[in-house]
Design an enzyme around this catalytic site. Structure first.
Site, PDB file in Angstrom:
ATOM      1  N   GLU A   1      -4.758 -30.321 -25.737  1.00  0.00           N
ATOM      2  CA  GLU A   1      -3.429 -30.580 -25.142  1.00  0.00           C
ATOM      3  C   GLU A   1      -3.207 -32.092 -25.063  1.00  0.00           C
ATOM      4  O   GLU A   1      -4.149 -32.846 -24.795  1.00  0.00           O
ATOM      5  CB  GLU A   1      -3.443 -30.007 -23.716  1.00  0.00           C
TER       6      GLU A   1
ATOM      7  N   ASN B   1       5.657 -29.878 -22.849  1.00  0.00           N
ATOM      8  CA  ASN B   1       4.234 -30.000 -23.159  1.00  0.00           C
ATOM      9  C   ASN B   1       3.998 -28.997 -24.296  1.00  0.00           C
ATOM     10  O   ASN B   1       3.991 -27.781 -24.067  1.00  0.00           O
ATOM     11  CB  ASN B   1       3.414 -29.679 -21.909  1.00  0.00           C
TER      12      ASN B   1
ATOM     13  N   LYS C   1       4.627 -25.176 -23.345  1.00  0.00           N
ATOM     14  CA  LYS C   1       3.870 -24.679 -22.183  1.00  0.00           C
ATOM     15  C   LYS C   1       4.773 -24.049 -21.122  1.00  0.00           C
ATOM     16  O   LYS C   1       5.727 -24.673 -20.654  1.00  0.00           O
ATOM     17  CB  LYS C   1       3.094 -25.849 -21.578  1.00  0.00           C
TER      18      LYS C   1
ATOM     19  N   GLU D   1       2.971 -32.656 -13.664  1.00  0.00           N
ATOM     20  CA  GLU D   1       3.529 -31.923 -14.808  1.00  0.00           C
ATOM     21  C   GLU D   1       4.883 -31.294 -14.490  1.00  0.00           C
ATOM     22  O   GLU D   1       5.753 -31.220 -15.349  1.00  0.00           O
ATOM     23  CB  GLU D   1       2.542 -30.850 -15.284  1.00  0.00           C
TER      24      GLU D   1
ATOM     25  N   CYS E   1      -3.520 -25.156 -21.733  1.00  0.00           N
ATOM     26  CA  CYS E   1      -4.158 -25.524 -20.458  1.00  0.00           C
ATOM     27  C   CYS E   1      -3.971 -24.477 -19.348  1.00  0.00           C
ATOM     28  O   CYS E   1      -4.538 -23.403 -19.442  1.00  0.00           O
ATOM     29  CB  CYS E   1      -3.658 -26.905 -20.031  1.00  0.00           C
TER      30      CYS E   1
ATOM     31  N   ASN F   1      -6.440 -30.201 -20.487  1.00  0.00           N
ATOM     32  CA  ASN F   1      -6.862 -31.405 -19.754  1.00  0.00           C
ATOM     33  C   ASN F   1      -7.052 -30.935 -18.325  1.00  0.00           C
ATOM     34  O   ASN F   1      -6.074 -30.729 -17.597  1.00  0.00           O
ATOM     35  CB  ASN F   1      -5.759 -32.467 -19.748  1.00  0.00           C
TER      36      ASN F   1
END
Lengths: 318, 318
Positions: free
Chosen positions: A50, A113, A130, A149, A175, A200
């Site tokens: 990612e 993302n 994502k 995020e 993730c 991550n």
């Protein structure tokens, strides 16, 4: 006549930390090096983490848009990333790459993302954004490390698609998505045979992290192994690992069989390639027995799963 | 003021094999013995396996209704099982018991694979009927061992309820239910803090079983640990274990924390009690952070999960 098994050789290209000061060109060079090693190991597909082009920037709070925007790609391939597509085509190797994506549309810029799946001719064949953004949207001054995020990204708007690629059915997630059984199930219901994902994951003790560090690896393995087993699919999870700008990140990149068995796992917190021969036909057995969904699932009993996000915990319910 | 934690001491009363020749009275005696041991260990609640009153009869094919009916309870408590309720009230211990339930209604008899939750006064407070029936409905003469749950039982018609009991929120499921993430999620969405379940899992090699025996324990642990972690709930899984009438059954009864950690696990394939102090407040942390469902779930992205049972595998799709 028995068909030969569909064996796909997959490399998980774990990355060590990426410094804030590293340029895109420097990072792309690291990726090209890993891609070449994967090719030497006869990989059909190499999976990068990612946000593989930058430091994990949601750990910092930025006030100004331009401080955030520099982490985002406005085109893919772009000037610095084009080399990856060219080298892939040259070597005849596919890849999956995670990055921060900025899209300009009528309503202004959207930020995702994102990960892409690129075939052996260097052509993008799939894109995923994502869905499960972790962390928080508001700056929390008391935290040493933010997890912004929810501030920097929009929720992915492409669902959980799968693609007929690499002689199988391939899906992606990113993730935090891997902790949610809904993620795997959405792809499992479309017959997925290989899920590739990057992560991550901060591995910091409370109060900066949310749990003791030693549990991070258990939860990483558990989420991916159960997702693989319960959907009879290969899962390849790839970390950005190590101490990045002072913040410890989980490693443990893994290649997991449809039995839920870990067949390869990284042991360092640095750039490290692990490889496994993924027999996509190994999915067939469980898909046609224990996890024959048509025979055994009872979707009319699962209403709440799509009707509600849920309660935020017992105390809040009362 | 800090509230004291809600610690519930739970016993998992694994049972060794039950012979076809054992009478209900003999089996109830074994259960009473385990219940007494659990009380001595200060348990608030003791959990017995699935179909804890009989041999695992779906492994045999029976032609005549009366040969099947003898495994079923027409009332609970019944003449032989009443003792369990009386002893529970006497000792002040709750219990969960799995059994085959026959219900007469206007449409004729219905048969369920059922479990009940009984409080410390010997009163039934919850009933669950197994939703995910494994195996097959048709007699397969080539198999040494049948798995005729789909023939002998109706699909449970009570959904996945939870109960406010034992100072917490308690749910039940049974055996194959534990392999399906939907099971845990349905209860997780209702704030469940403790899921109790029993199982009878054949651990026989192919061709009679569907996989190598060594994977059965991995899958048992993986399913229950991920269900616990991903819903921030305690899970107590209890086996009927050992070589029952020549058929090997998995043991591995386990008590699993909301972190997904196994905190107690049976090591024999016989009658064996394992005990753990289950702090129900240990659920709060994950329910309010990583698995704060309201903040992080995206139910509008999960449509397929309730829209379709699914495909029965790649080959069938084509």
């Amino acid at each position: 006549m028995v068909e030969p098994n569909r064996v796909l050789t997959v490399g998980a290209a774990q990355l060590g930390p990426i410094a804030l000061s590293e340029t895109r060109a420097q990072v792309v060079n690291r990726l090209l090096h890993m891609m070449t090693r994967a090719h030497e190991r006869r990989c059909d597909l190499v999976v990068f983490p990612e946000l593989a082009l930058t430091s994990f920037f949601p750990r910092w709070h930025f006030d100004k848009a331009e401080d955030i925007d520099r982490f985002f790609e406005k085109s893919m391939p772009g000037p610095e990333t084009r080399l990856l597509f060219e080298r892939a085509a040259e070597l005849g190797i596919g890849f999956c790459l995670g990055f921060a994506e900025m899209v300009d549309d009528a309503d202004g810029a959207k930020r995702f993302n994102t990960s892409i799946l690129v075939d052996k001719t260097g052509v993008e064949i799939g894109r995923y954004r994502k869905v499960h953004l972790p962390g928080h949207a508001d700056y929390k001054p008391a935290r040493k490390w933010q997890h912004l995020e929810k501030a920097y990204f929009d929720v992915g708007d492409l669902g959980f698609p799968v693609w007929r690629a690499f002689d199988g059915i391939v899906g992606m997630c990113i993730c935090n998505d891997r902790r949610w059984p809904e993620t795997y199930r959405m792809m499992g219901l479309q017959g997925v045979e290989l899920i590739v994902l990057g992560y991550n994951t901060p591995a910091t003790e409370p109060p900066w992290g949310f749990e003791p560090t030693h549990l991070a690896a258990l939860h990483n393995n558990l989420s991916m192994q159960s997702g693989a087993y319960q959907n009879a699919t290969w899962v390849v999870g790839v970390a950005k690992a190590g101490r990045e700008e002072g913040c410890d990140m989980l490693g443990g990149s893994a290649i997991i069989a449809p039995t839920g068995e870990i067949v390869a796992q990284a042991r360092t917190l640095d750039d490290e390639l692990i490889v496994a021969d993924c027999d996509l036909d190994a999915c067939n057995h469980y898909k046609s027995t224990v996890f024959n969904f048509v025979e055994h699932r009872q979707p009319d009993k699962y209403g709440l799963i799509t009707e509600t996000a849920g309660s935020s915990g017992r105390r809040d319910q009362e």
